[in-house]
Scaffold this motif. Structure first.
Motif, PDB file in Angstrom:
ATOM      1  N   ARG A  52      55.473  15.407 -49.366  1.00 12.12           N
ATOM      2  CA  ARG A  52      55.416  15.184 -48.049  1.00 12.12           C
ATOM      3  C   ARG A  52      55.429  16.498 -47.220  1.00 12.12           C
ATOM      4  O   ARG A  52      54.449  16.552 -46.401  1.00 12.12           O
ATOM      5  N   ARG A  81      58.570  21.794 -43.190  1.00 10.24           N
ATOM      6  CA  ARG A  81      59.963  21.684 -43.560  1.00 10.24           C
ATOM      7  C   ARG A  81      60.685  20.579 -43.274  1.00 10.24           C
ATOM      8  O   ARG A  81      62.024  20.263 -43.876  1.00 10.24           O
ATOM      9  N   GLN A  82      60.293  19.615 -42.462  1.00  6.19           N
ATOM     10  CA  GLN A  82      61.027  18.567 -42.138  1.00  6.19           C
ATOM     11  C   GLN A  82      61.502  17.618 -43.163  1.00  6.19           C
ATOM     12  O   GLN A  82      62.669  17.317 -43.197  1.00  6.19           O
ATOM     13  N   TRP A 136      64.417  19.898 -44.660  1.00  3.32           N
ATOM     14  CA  TRP A 136      65.764  20.298 -43.691  1.00  3.32           C
ATOM     15  C   TRP A 136      66.217  18.896 -43.458  1.00  3.32           C
ATOM     16  O   TRP A 136      67.506  19.084 -43.201  1.00  3.32           O
ATOM     17  N   ARG A 137      65.756  17.711 -43.083  1.00  2.00           N
ATOM     18  CA  ARG A 137      66.345  16.641 -42.677  1.00  2.00           C
ATOM     19  C   ARG A 137      67.440  16.269 -43.727  1.00  2.00           C
ATOM     20  O   ARG A 137      68.466  15.568 -43.404  1.00  2.00           O
ATOM     21  N   HIS A 138      67.365  16.934 -45.135  1.00  2.00           N
ATOM     22  CA  HIS A 138      68.454  16.550 -46.131  1.00  2.00           C
ATOM     23  C   HIS A 138      68.996  17.883 -46.332  1.00  2.00           C
ATOM     24  O   HIS A 138      69.549  18.066 -47.344  1.00  2.00           O
ATOM     25  N   MET A 139      68.926  19.123 -45.685  1.00  2.00           N
ATOM     26  CA  MET A 139      69.453  20.364 -45.597  1.00  2.00           C
ATOM     27  C   MET A 139      69.173  20.810 -47.057  1.00  2.00           C
ATOM     28  O   MET A 139      69.903  21.555 -47.603  1.00  2.00           O
ATOM     29  N   LEU A 140      67.718  20.501 -47.558  1.00  4.73           N
ATOM     30  CA  LEU A 140      66.998  21.452 -48.454  1.00  4.73           C
ATOM     31  C   LEU A 140      66.302  22.313 -47.878  1.00  4.73           C
ATOM     32  O   LEU A 140      65.881  22.256 -46.590  1.00  4.73           O
ATOM     33  N   ASP A 141      65.779  23.395 -48.549  1.00  3.24           N
ATOM     34  CA  ASP A 141      64.570  24.238 -48.060  1.00  3.24           C
ATOM     35  C   ASP A 141      64.278  25.007 -49.367  1.00  3.24           C
ATOM     36  O   ASP A 141      64.466  24.851 -50.483  1.00  3.24           O
ATOM     37  N   ARG A 177      63.254  29.265 -50.405  1.00  2.55           N
ATOM     38  CA  ARG A 177      63.696  30.420 -49.489  1.00  2.55           C
ATOM     39  C   ARG A 177      62.185  31.379 -49.580  1.00  2.55           C
ATOM     40  O   ARG A 177      62.355  32.681 -50.020  1.00  2.55           O
ATOM     41  N   TYR A 196      63.827  24.143 -55.338  1.00  2.92           N
ATOM     42  CA  TYR A 196      64.009  25.063 -56.532  1.00  2.92           C
ATOM     43  C   TYR A 196      65.428  25.037 -56.782  1.00  2.92           C
ATOM     44  O   TYR A 196      66.216  25.449 -56.235  1.00  2.92           O
ATOM     45  N   VAL A 215      65.700  18.113 -37.666  1.00  3.51           N
ATOM     46  CA  VAL A 215      66.598  19.294 -38.339  1.00  3.51           C
ATOM     47  C   VAL A 215      66.053  20.320 -38.602  1.00  3.51           C
ATOM     48  O   VAL A 215      64.900  20.438 -39.039  1.00  3.51           O
ATOM     49  N   PHE A 261      72.391  24.433 -40.693  1.00  2.18           N
ATOM     50  CA  PHE A 261      71.241  23.403 -40.094  1.00  2.18           C
ATOM     51  C   PHE A 261      71.975  23.078 -38.748  1.00  2.18           C
ATOM     52  O   PHE A 261      72.827  22.497 -38.659  1.00  2.18           O
TER      53      PHE A 261
END
Lengths: 596, 596
Positions: free
Chosen positions: A435, A459-460, A463-468, A470, A511, B444, B537
């Motif tokens: 996505r 990143r949405q 980020w909506r699941h506080m993942l990212d 680096r 990751y 987010v 976040f």
């Protein structure tokens, strides 16, 4: 003989003592502040015993310390244990920076030595400030050249040629005219072109001096009337020399620029980019009163980043050839795994090279293939080593990040393949990364948007699941050149405005340490989307056409628009690659490209 | 008597002749460079005969010209025709700027007059440069004050009071301490607080000097030991005076600051923000050697923009009261339209005022209600006028943008209602605007994102169809204050990083000339979303709770996540407003909030 690190350090310390030098500093740099330095310039590796990028090595009579970044903490600790070289973890609280450490070691009257040719001017200025504060002296002492002689790799002497304008789209004459007009715009009359990428673009100069990057070690001096290419002229083809002469470019020895600058007698306002200028050139320039020095961003970076029509047409063709190789690789991978063969990570590169290397215009892989199985893929910069690589057994994700430079373009592609059944949780992670990828790929924006603004779209879904992840979402790619180019990038706060012709990778990922790594990467090119009463709109168009593994997609997680994009993409993959494939390959591809 | 524009201009020109002044310039400004000036300062309107903001009026012995922006082209042309005042269209090719026009009219030895008190320092500098270039003289001549006397509106004398800390969250003492510490950080010892918003925030000072905005005309001088409030002290309540005294704030006349600065004897490094500094204060400050002037952004803007817990709790309560008024308004609107009554645009404000005005803590509408029917709504800044407003008949969209300031908060909300059946195309437009709204509302992000980066999310549903709105997505809102506040905004390239406590409107729209305007606006507050291994976040949380018209939503156009957000929002609207409503109202609301 100096086979061991202690022997090498002893020799260096003897030279230091003789020169009255209390500390010697070696940044991980070549004379151009390149991302990857040719072996000849890897003094910090030779004397410390640990190969790494983005590093600094400092030696005193009693101590030695190597600063390494997060990627290398573990490996450096292991390699340096017991060698008398301290492993310094950059950015870790409580670990002194290079300058803090030097503050402890130096004092009034002490001497800090360095080699000006490989010292970035910005770092040199910071060291000057430090020494001034301490009452110490910063001295250009060629101790590396003096001590590291017999077993030192020579300067590269690969054949150099000029990229044909049928691939480059413009001749050196045209590019020099563009640069001169740009310099006038900037209020300058001359420029030191010091970044290898910029010299390569300006003169269409190519070679194989740098691993995986078809560049020649070279500098270029340009003013309104003349241009001089400083490189190992012996290996320039006769044809290249003739073309350069036609463009009014004189040639001189690679190390001849300081002397050339010293001899200048015409007043010039000279543009230099401190980010690729070494201290020796800075000294030479400032040592001659005829020059007024202007520091600024290298204007070639932006000129190079916006590809012309020829470059884009060639790049598109190169990506189809590369895509066909990726398809053949995947077919072989599936067949061999299905046959029960145990493949190892390093086998991936072997298979890929077989198919890519057989292409007529293949030059070299554009970077060492990252083939990472399972938890290895969680390490973003993982490079499998023969003998120490994982066997692809069990279930999980295989991440393959690879690419090549052809005479007509450079590619960079990542696909992540499910091997055996993967869990719902793993499918969800894969789908979220997909996505992210699609949300950039289908973005449309009114002209003026920056890489930082576009990055927000990628990143949405994470980020909506506080993942990212680096890292940036994507980087520029040179045309028949380095696989990383700026100034454009998809990365928070990048302020470069995207314009048609810019190429960018779109490579979000997840990751998860000890578990898995997922990355899906296409190269995209910025194109016009159209115009309305609200202005001109831009979008991206894929350059990469290779199927994306659909077996691990949770279709219901995609939006209607994302699904449409994905089906449309696969229809294009099939249409574009089919002409390059045999019947069996085409049938395999058709199945992989079926709409979901 | 000076009832006509020619009479007024004749009087002004006589004064100019007497003063040896060849041209006189009046910017549309008050002494604070406010967005809206009190009537006392609207000289450009008085002498030109045309009321507008963001304007400049220039008069010479023979000519007069008023520069107006795009919003006012048509109206200014009509109003100024035949008055001897030229209507100058700002930003239009071929139309000279003010400075270009002055270049034609002025020459060596000529005098350009202005009133320093209402001249923004930035414009004054630009005029100084111009005059220097031409050899002309720029002279502070109080001709407006001299000519515009008997029929001039007085300076406002509304009652001034201090906002109770139970609404403000902090006392003037606490805020002064914060500002002083911030000034130290900035290397300054003092500050001229010149923006009305900043004075209001710093001292909790409120009044009704400015239409729709509860501010007092006032300046404040602050150094490390003292603070002086310059305002009409007579209308300060005894309680306010006592509180100010307790906070160590002296009071002085509104126009007393130049004299105060002239008398200063202690060396101070004084921060001023040129964007709200007038030329008279700048002169006073620079005329006294004890001051070192530092120009920079007013630090109060950011301090004010980040609301404290009390302010947020109060704002939340105010929004519920406001939401209940909006519900009652909608019920009445629906009932009266259903009963066949013909309502006009200006009736909307009357109904809204009935419900809002009856709230215990109501102070004033936060801006003139925009009630725009059909094609009128395509004009973003449309303000219906009694007698010239449209009747709400036929089918289409009614856009209502309104709000109020209560003792505990300021609101700003837009809803667009379908009246009668609307077409599929109109529903699609509404749904796209709703998607834009939701995509910001459910964003987010990892902390550090700017307004410019977030704005990208809002526009994708429109940009993909090459649609757009020619304004920001949202602006800050003051606490019991001006409905527009910076520095944060959702707008391309805004570089302010969002932090918890910032309030922003989320108001995307579609404006189709001659057809319709759709806008859906909530106020949001930035809050923490949580923390993970990737960092902290942030997200937005609605402050506004009022149903969004679902009758014109094409549900299949929404993503699953957008639909979830919408249903969750309406569940919250119902839960939060129900306690404030009677049974009938609650039943109406429950129907409006049903999940889709």
């Amino acid at each position: 003989m100096m086979n061991t690190i202690p022997e090498r350090l002893t020799a260096l310390r003897a030279a230091m003592a003789q020169a009255g030098c209390d500390a010697y500093i070696m940044p991980s740099s070549d004379p151009h502040s390149s991302e990857y330095a040719p072996a000849h310039y890897t003094a910090w590796e030779y004397f410390s015993g640990f190969p790494c990028e983005n590093s600094t090595f400092v030696v005193t009579a009693q101590e030695a310390a190597l600063w390494v970044d997060g990627r290398f903490f573990g490996a450096a600790d292991a390699a340096l244990a017991g060698t008398g070289v301290a492993s310094m973890h950059m950015g870790v609280k409580g670990v002194p920076t290079v300058n803090e450490w030097l503050t402890e070691k130096l004092a009034a009257g002490k001497v800090l030595g360095y080699t000006a040719e490989t010292m970035p001017v910005t770092q040199c200025r910071s060291l000057h400030e430090l020494c001034d504060k301490l009452g110490a002296k910063l001295a250009d002492l060629p101790l590396v050249d003096q001590v590291w002689t017999e077993d030192r790799p020579a300067l590269p002497t690969s054949n150099a040629w000029l990229l044909n304008p049928m691939y480059a789209g413009k001749t050196p004459t045209e590019k020099l005219a563009e640069l001169r007009s740009k310099l006038t715009e900037l209020g300058c009359t001359a420029m030191l072109v010091t970044k290898l990428d910029s010299v390569a673009w300006l003169l269409n100069l190519r070679a194989a001096d740098v691993d995986n990057t078809p560049y020649a070690l070279a500098f270029c001096y340009v003013d309104q009337n003349s241009a001089v290419l400083f490189t190992d002229t012996a290996r320039l083809s006769a044809d290249a020399l003739a073309q350069l002469e036609q463009a009014g470019v004189k040639t001189a020895a690679y190390n001849g620029m300081p002397a050339y600058l010293a001899e200048g007698t015409t007043a010039q306002t000279v543009l230099v980019d401190p980010s690729s200028l070494n201290a020796a050139l800075d000294n030479a320039l400032r040592g001659n009163q005829v020059y007024t020095v202007v520091e600024g961003a290298d204007p070639i970076a932006l000129m190079k980043a916006v590809k012309n029509e020829t470059e884009l047409a060639c790049t598109r063709a190169a990506h189809l050839v590369d895509g066909a190789a990726m398809v053949r690789f995947q077919i072989e991978l599936e067949q061999r795994l299905a046959a029960g063969e145990t493949l190892r990570e390093t086998d991936i590169d072997t298979i890929l090279h077989k198919y890519r290397g057989s292409a007529e215009k293949f030059i070299v892989e554009s970077f060492p293939t990252i083939a990472a199985w399972g938890s290895n893929a969680a390490m973003m910069h993982y490079a499998p080593q023969v003998g120490a690589d994982a066997a692809i057994t069990g279930n999980g994700y295989l991440l393959v990040d690879s690419g090549a430079t052809y005479y007509d373009g450079t590619t960079d592609i990542t696909r992540t393949f499910a091997v055996g059944p993967v869990t719902e949780e793993e499918k969800l992670a894969y789908t979220r990364v997909l996505r992210c990828h699609i949300d950039i790929a289908m973005a449309v924006w009114r002209e003026g948007a920056t890489g930082g603004e576009l990055d927000m779209l990628a990143r949405q879904p994470l980020w909506r699941h506080m993942l990212d992840y680096r890292c940036g979402t994507g980087h520029g790619v040179s045309h028949v050149g380095a696989v990383h180019e700026g100034p454009q990038s998809l990365r928070p706060h990048n302020g470069i405005v995207f314009v048609p012709g810019m190429v960018i990778t779109d490579e979000p990922g997840i990751y998860e340490e000890g578990h898995m790594g997922i990355r899906i990467e296409n190269e995209l090119v910025c194109v016009e989307a159209g115009e309305s009463e609200y202005g001109k709109f831009l979008r991206f168009e894929p350059l990469t056409f290779v199927p994306i593994d659909l077996s691990c997609v949770l279709v219901d997680e995609l939006t209607r628009e994302e699904k449409q994009w994905l089906n449309n993409y696969h229809a294009q993959v099939l249409a574009k690659l089919r002409p390059l494939l045999n019947e069996g390959e085409a049938a395999w591809l058709a199945a992989k490209c079926a709409a979901i």
